[in-house]
Scaffold this motif. Structure first.
Motif, PDB file in Angstrom:
ATOM      1  N   GLU A  85      11.514  -1.125  -9.490  1.00 30.27           N
ATOM      2  CA  GLU A  85      11.586  -1.522  -8.078  1.00 30.27           C
ATOM      3  C   GLU A  85      10.644  -0.686  -7.221  1.00 30.27           C
ATOM      4  N   LEU A  86      10.554   0.600  -7.512  1.00 29.39           N
ATOM      5  CA  LEU A  86       9.636   1.457  -6.750  1.00 29.39           C
ATOM      6  C   LEU A  86       8.182   1.066  -7.001  1.00 29.39           C
ATOM      7  N   ILE A  87       7.840   0.736  -8.248  1.00 26.11           N
ATOM      8  CA  ILE A  87       6.479   0.287  -8.551  1.00 26.11           C
ATOM      9  C   ILE A  87       6.179  -0.989  -7.775  1.00 26.11           C
ATOM     10  N   GLN A  88       7.141  -1.930  -7.734  1.00 27.99           N
ATOM     11  CA  GLN A  88       6.945  -3.154  -6.966  1.00 27.99           C
ATOM     12  C   GLN A  88       6.750  -2.843  -5.483  1.00 27.99           C
ATOM     13  N   THR A  89       7.543  -1.926  -4.957  1.00 22.99           N
ATOM     14  CA  THR A  89       7.435  -1.550  -3.542  1.00 22.99           C
ATOM     15  C   THR A  89       6.066  -0.951  -3.251  1.00 22.99           C
ATOM     16  N   ILE A  90       5.650  -0.037  -4.101  1.00 24.10           N
ATOM     17  CA  ILE A  90       4.349   0.607  -3.913  1.00 24.10           C
ATOM     18  C   ILE A  90       3.226  -0.423  -4.007  1.00 24.10           C
ATOM     19  N   ALA A  91       3.332  -1.350  -4.963  1.00 27.46           N
ATOM     20  CA  ALA A  91       2.303  -2.378  -5.132  1.00 27.46           C
ATOM     21  C   ALA A  91       2.200  -3.268  -3.890  1.00 27.46           C
ATOM     22  N   VAL A  92       3.339  -3.622  -3.316  1.00 28.26           N
ATOM     23  CA  VAL A  92       3.314  -4.417  -2.084  1.00 28.26           C
ATOM     24  C   VAL A  92       2.668  -3.599  -0.964  1.00 28.26           C
ATOM     25  N   GLY A  93       2.997  -2.316  -0.885  1.00 22.59           N
ATOM     26  CA  GLY A  93       2.372  -1.460   0.127  1.00 22.59           C
ATOM     27  C   GLY A  93       0.868  -1.393  -0.034  1.00 22.59           C
ATOM     28  N   VAL A  94       0.403  -1.273  -1.265  1.00 22.42           N
ATOM     29  CA  VAL A  94      -1.042  -1.246  -1.530  1.00 22.42           C
ATOM     30  C   VAL A  94      -1.670  -2.580  -1.125  1.00 22.42           C
ATOM     31  N   LYS A  95      -1.008  -3.681  -1.479  1.00 30.18           N
ATOM     32  CA  LYS A  95      -1.520  -5.005  -1.125  1.00 30.18           C
ATOM     33  C   LYS A  95      -1.611  -5.162   0.391  1.00 30.18           C
ATOM     34  N   TRP A  96      -0.623  -4.638   1.096  1.00 31.56           N
ATOM     35  CA  TRP A  96      -0.608  -4.702   2.559  1.00 31.56           C
ATOM     36  C   TRP A  96      -1.788  -3.918   3.137  1.00 31.56           C
ATOM     37  N   VAL A  97      -2.011  -2.700   2.624  1.00 31.07           N
ATOM     38  CA  VAL A  97      -3.133  -1.886   3.095  1.00 31.07           C
ATOM     39  C   VAL A  97      -4.458  -2.596   2.804  1.00 31.07           C
ATOM     40  N   GLU A  98      -4.556  -3.231   1.625  1.00 32.74           N
ATOM     41  CA  GLU A  98      -5.765  -3.990   1.308  1.00 32.74           C
ATOM     42  C   GLU A  98      -6.013  -5.082   2.356  1.00 32.74           C
ATOM     43  N   ALA A  99      -4.944  -5.775   2.763  1.00 35.20           N
ATOM     44  CA  ALA A  99      -5.073  -6.829   3.769  1.00 35.20           C
ATOM     45  C   ALA A  99      -5.533  -6.261   5.108  1.00 35.20           C
ATOM     46  N   ILE A 100      -4.999  -5.100   5.477  1.00 30.97           N
ATOM     47  CA  ILE A 100      -5.419  -4.439   6.714  1.00 30.97           C
ATOM     48  C   ILE A 100      -6.906  -4.106   6.632  1.00 30.97           C
TER      49      ILE A 100
END
Length: 106
Positions: A85-100
């Motif tokens: 779950e933490l890996i999924q959370t971190i991956a979503v955070g990275v994806k969000w930063v990529e979008a920014i």
């Protein structure tokens, strides 16, 4: 390499730099997980529901997805599942930063 891959590499390098800064400030920390508190599973279920509804309406955001992942991690008590779950959370955070970064032309 593609622009998408290059962006991921830059974001992950930023994450690594932040981790290095944290270690420099606090050293290696072995804190308790603190997950699985009463009510966390209910909050995770509610977050999943809200996320589903928002996307069904065409109004889903990174906030909705990230919050759902955070709540799922906080509800988990099994260390193997918590890690996932933490890996999924971190991956979503990275994806969000990529979008920014894409929006900002980085």
């Amino acid at each position: 390499m593609t622009e998408h891959h290059d962006r991921q590499v830059r974001v992950l390098a930023d994450v690594q730099a932040e981790r290095d800064a944290q270690d420099a400030l606090f050293g290696v920390q072995d804190l308790p997980d603190g997950t699985g508190i009463t009510g966390d599973e209910e909050r995770a279920t509610r977050a999943r529901h809200v996320c589903d509804v928002m996307f069904e309406r065409g109004e889903g955001t990174f906030r909705d997805v990230f919050y759902e992942e955070v709540m799922e991690a906080l509800a988990e008590t099994d260390p193997v599942k918590l890690r996932g779950e933490l890996i999924q959370t971190i991956a979503v955070g990275v994806k969000w930063v990529e979008a920014i970064d894409r929006r900002e032309g980085r």
